[in-house]
Scaffold this active site. Sequence first.
Site, short mmCIF file in Angstrom:
data_model
loop_
_atom_site.label_atom_id
_atom_site.label_comp_id
_atom_site.label_asym_id
_atom_site.label_seq_id
_atom_site.Cartn_x
_atom_site.Cartn_y
_atom_site.Cartn_z
NE ARG A 175 -3.80 -2.18 -0.13
CZ ARG A 175 -3.58 -3.29 -0.83
NH1 ARG A 175 -2.46 -3.42 -1.54
NH2 ARG A 175 -4.44 -4.27 -0.84
CB SER A 224 -9.69 -1.21 2.96
OG SER A 224 -10.33 -2.24 2.23
CD GLU A 294 -5.91 0.01 2.43
OE1 GLU A 294 -6.50 0.03 1.34
OE2 GLU A 294 -5.71 -1.05 3.07
#
Length: 303
Positions: A175, A224, A294
Amino acid sequence: MDHDAIVAQAALPPLRGRVQRDAALGPQSWFRVGGPADWLVRPADADDLLVLLRDAPPEWPVVTIGAASNLLIRDGGVRGVVLRLGRGFAEVVVEPNGVVAGAAVLDATLAQHAAAAGLAGLEFLSGIPGSVGGAVAMNAGAYGTEVKDVLDWAELATPAGLQRLSASELGFSYRRATLPTGAVVTRARFRAAPGDASAITARLAEIREGREATQPVRARTGGSTFKNPPGHKAWALIDAAGCRGLRRGDAQVSEKHCNFLLNLGAASAADLEDLGEEVRARVLARSGIALEWEIKRIGEFAA
């Protein structure tokens, strides 16, 4: 001199794109929360963006919000310049073994263009609620594939001009991509391979139906919320800590997928962030695992 005086006295360079002072950002965020930007700039094209990056007052931060999907804008707003890339960055060019897409192209739109051309390997992008620029910047992934697995190169606007970096030069990790200081993704090329068009289309439908069945895709959410820790699923840790459905005012942990935070209508950014921190604390207390955000959080807390 206070911040407002600095902003009032400084000036942006002449731009061909749209420029707004004290621009509301909340309506553009998927959460529908957040304070205003000092300046919201939608550059006309890459050349316009380069002028901004080169000539904007150096003391002003520049933040890119993309589709504002995996993003929480705090209630106090964002200082400096907020960039949102639009039509000048929305071109899609299909090639025999890949697709070149502008940073403003939605990930799902890119996947659809590839499918229409009978190109396989990019179906996973249809499950990512964002745009190409953000997908590159955060190495977005879904269904076992990440951007780093299919990216050939990304073109970046920087204060010194345009750069084209290969996937290996972007320092991808989970990520995250390592972009040069001040760089903004303008377009990227994704590898794909000829495949069976009906099978590709069927896979897109399967991903769409799976998302709608398991995620609150029609809610005010940011996707998310937390990264999956090594060897664990964030949603399972959150569920085990008793946080499914947990509320703080109109901020709620989704009952459908508990790695999603929801704005039920009147939540503030502070409500959502505080709820996220409460989830992190409960997960840490139960499992000893510290969840990492995130969702990107930008801006200042309300005074």
